[in-house]
Enzyme design. Structure first.
Site, PDB file in Angstrom:
ATOM      1  CG  ASP A 116      -1.645  -1.099   1.178  1.00 38.16           C
ATOM      2  OD1 ASP A 116      -2.674  -0.979   0.259  1.00 38.16           O
ATOM      3  OD2 ASP A 116      -2.325  -1.866   2.490  1.00 38.16           O
ATOM      4  CG  ASP A 130      -6.851  -1.332  -1.166  1.00 35.22           C
ATOM      5  OD1 ASP A 130      -6.679  -2.596  -2.015  1.00 35.22           O
ATOM      6  OD2 ASP A 130      -5.220  -0.844  -0.767  1.00 35.22           O
TER       7      ASP A 130
END
Length: 155
Positions: A116, A130
């Protein structure tokens, strides 16, 4: 399938390219400010799901993502409404991008951590995959509300 598969592939490939770029250029201890402290690139490794929930259940998320990608490919053949196809493809592409991390990144096969890197305000750190999943869900829900009912002809 002519629309579904290319969208899945593009989302997953772009997601992996961006993750590799971040891995090669960002130090986890030194976030890169894009718009002050409000928008930053922060390298984090996430073993859980959204908002880092389920940290000790990586294999569950891996299984769910694998199931969704395979299901999208199987059931995608019978989908006819373009917005639904696009939404499902975005979700599956994002799932595939994160699935690749879970299969091939440390600490090991099927339990790898997702890369991330996008940090906006005080929100959770996330990635392109995402974002694609979130946008895909919105598109699918909108399509369900706004698509016309299929015509029902009597035999």
């Amino acid at each position: 399938m002519r629309l579904l598969v290319p969208i899945i592939a593009v989302v997953a490939v772009v997601d992996q390219v961006l993750k590799e770029l971040v891995l090669q250029t960002v130090n986890p201890a030194r976030p890169v400010e894009v718009i002050g402290e409000w928008a930053r690139i922060v390298l984090v490794f996430n073993s859980g799901a959204a908002f880092s929930m389920g940290q000790n259940h990586t294999w569950v998320f891996t299984t769910l993502q694998l199931g969704f990608v395979l299901g999208a490919l199987y059931f995608g053949r019978s989908m006819v409404h373009r917005p639904q196809i696009i939404g499902v493809a975005l979700i599956a592409g994002g799932a595939l991008g994160n699935l690749i991390d879970r299969l091939f990144r440390a600490p090991g096969f099927f339990v790898g951590h997702v890369v991330d890197y996008i940090s906006i305000g005080n929100f959770a750190v996330f990635n392109l995959a995402d974002s694609a999943i979130t946008i895909g869900v919105v598109v699918v829900i909108a399509a369900l509300f706004f698509e016309p009912e299929p015509s029902k002809e009597k035999a």
